[in-house]
Design a protein around this motif. Structure first.
Motif, mmCIF file in Angstrom:
data_model
loop_
_atom_site.group_PDB
_atom_site.id
_atom_site.type_symbol
_atom_site.label_atom_id
_atom_site.label_comp_id
_atom_site.label_asym_id
_atom_site.label_seq_id
_atom_site.Cartn_x
_atom_site.Cartn_y
_atom_site.Cartn_z
ATOM 1 N N LEU A 146 5.413 -2.761 6.635
ATOM 2 C CA LEU A 146 5.954 -1.404 6.794
ATOM 3 C C LEU A 146 7.348 -1.430 7.414
ATOM 4 O O LEU A 146 8.204 -0.622 7.058
ATOM 5 C CB LEU A 146 5.012 -0.551 7.643
ATOM 6 C CG LEU A 146 3.623 -0.275 7.049
ATOM 7 C CD1 LEU A 146 2.791 0.543 8.023
ATOM 8 C CD2 LEU A 146 3.717 0.400 5.700
ATOM 9 N N THR A 203 9.780 5.964 2.539
ATOM 10 C CA THR A 203 8.547 5.350 2.050
ATOM 11 C C THR A 203 7.505 5.289 3.162
ATOM 12 O O THR A 203 6.337 5.627 2.958
ATOM 13 C CB THR A 203 8.845 3.941 1.503
ATOM 14 O OG1 THR A 203 9.803 4.053 0.444
ATOM 15 C CG2 THR A 203 7.582 3.271 0.982
ATOM 16 N N ILE A 262 3.707 6.905 3.399
ATOM 17 C CA ILE A 262 2.536 6.088 3.722
ATOM 18 C C ILE A 262 1.819 6.675 4.935
ATOM 19 O O ILE A 262 0.595 6.809 4.935
ATOM 20 C CB ILE A 262 2.939 4.615 3.947
ATOM 21 C CG1 ILE A 262 3.400 3.995 2.617
ATOM 22 C CG2 ILE A 262 1.785 3.815 4.561
ATOM 23 C CD1 ILE A 262 4.035 2.631 2.743
ATOM 24 N N TYR A 274 -6.009 8.801 -3.413
ATOM 25 C CA TYR A 274 -5.462 8.264 -2.156
ATOM 26 C C TYR A 274 -6.293 7.131 -1.566
ATOM 27 O O TYR A 274 -5.774 6.311 -0.812
ATOM 28 C CB TYR A 274 -5.366 9.368 -1.095
ATOM 29 C CG TYR A 274 -4.375 10.449 -1.426
ATOM 30 C CD1 TYR A 274 -3.051 10.154 -1.732
ATOM 31 C CD2 TYR A 274 -4.768 11.781 -1.429
ATOM 32 C CE1 TYR A 274 -2.147 11.154 -2.037
ATOM 33 C CE2 TYR A 274 -3.864 12.791 -1.726
ATOM 34 C CZ TYR A 274 -2.566 12.471 -2.029
ATOM 35 O OH TYR A 274 -1.668 13.457 -2.331
ATOM 36 N N ILE A 284 -0.643 4.785 -2.449
ATOM 37 C CA ILE A 284 0.532 5.595 -2.151
ATOM 38 C C ILE A 284 1.528 5.448 -3.294
ATOM 39 O O ILE A 284 1.871 4.331 -3.690
ATOM 40 C CB ILE A 284 1.217 5.164 -0.832
ATOM 41 C CG1 ILE A 284 0.231 5.204 0.332
ATOM 42 C CG2 ILE A 284 2.421 6.041 -0.531
ATOM 43 C CD1 ILE A 284 -0.241 3.857 0.762
ATOM 44 N N PHE A 322 2.510 1.685 -3.803
ATOM 45 C CA PHE A 322 2.161 0.817 -2.688
ATOM 46 C C PHE A 322 0.662 0.875 -2.469
ATOM 47 O O PHE A 322 0.027 1.905 -2.706
ATOM 48 C CB PHE A 322 2.887 1.246 -1.408
ATOM 49 C CG PHE A 322 4.371 1.121 -1.516
ATOM 50 C CD1 PHE A 322 5.011 -0.067 -1.190
ATOM 51 C CD2 PHE A 322 5.138 2.179 -1.976
ATOM 52 C CE1 PHE A 322 6.386 -0.190 -1.322
ATOM 53 C CE2 PHE A 322 6.514 2.067 -2.107
ATOM 54 C CZ PHE A 322 7.142 0.878 -1.780
ATOM 55 N N ALA A 328 -0.743 -5.137 2.926
ATOM 56 C CA ALA A 328 0.010 -4.093 2.233
ATOM 57 C C ALA A 328 0.950 -4.773 1.240
ATOM 58 O O ALA A 328 1.461 -5.865 1.511
ATOM 59 C CB ALA A 328 0.810 -3.268 3.237
#
Length: 118
Positions: A20, A27, A31, A48, A63, A70, A87
């Motif tokens: 992240l 972005t 998220i 989701y 996302i 993502f 992620a």
């Protein structure tokens, strides 16, 4: 309400947070919004949050930001806690098997370390 935690390695690294930190603010804001939806809604829409089939009970937070997609993978630790393990930016239609394996390995590690620490 659910509790969302990020997996931390035995060395203290937090792979989801590191990912992240490398993303643009816009972005990360999207998220964070989706994570609030997952945390707060009793019934989260499948666009989701959904369970991945043929996995060791791995769930996927989904996302979409513009044309970018993502995913955050994780698992339930108990009834209400979700531990997010990894992620990535999704490039193909299917979730990469290597990412699923990584999530399963980190789940096993998390459970093993939790049990050894009581």
């Amino acid at each position: 309400m659910r509790i969302i935690k990020f997996y931390t390695t035995s060395a203290g690294r937090c792979p989801v947070q590191e990912h992240l930190d490398d993303l643009p603010d816009k972005t990360v804001q999207k998220i964070a919004w989706v994570l609030r939806v997952v945390r707060d809604l009793d019934r989260v829409p499948a666009n989701y949050f959904k369970k991945l089939v043929n996995t060791d009970d791995i769930w996927e937070v989904r996302i979409d930001v513009g044309r970018n997609t993502f995913r955050l993978l994780g698992f339930f630790d108990g009834q209400a806690m979700i531990v997010l393990t990894n992620a990535f930016q999704k490039k193909a239609q299917q979730t990469p098997p290597a990412e699923i394996r990584l999530a399963e390995e980190r789940k096993a590690d998390h459970i093993r370390r939790r049990q050894s620490h009581g």
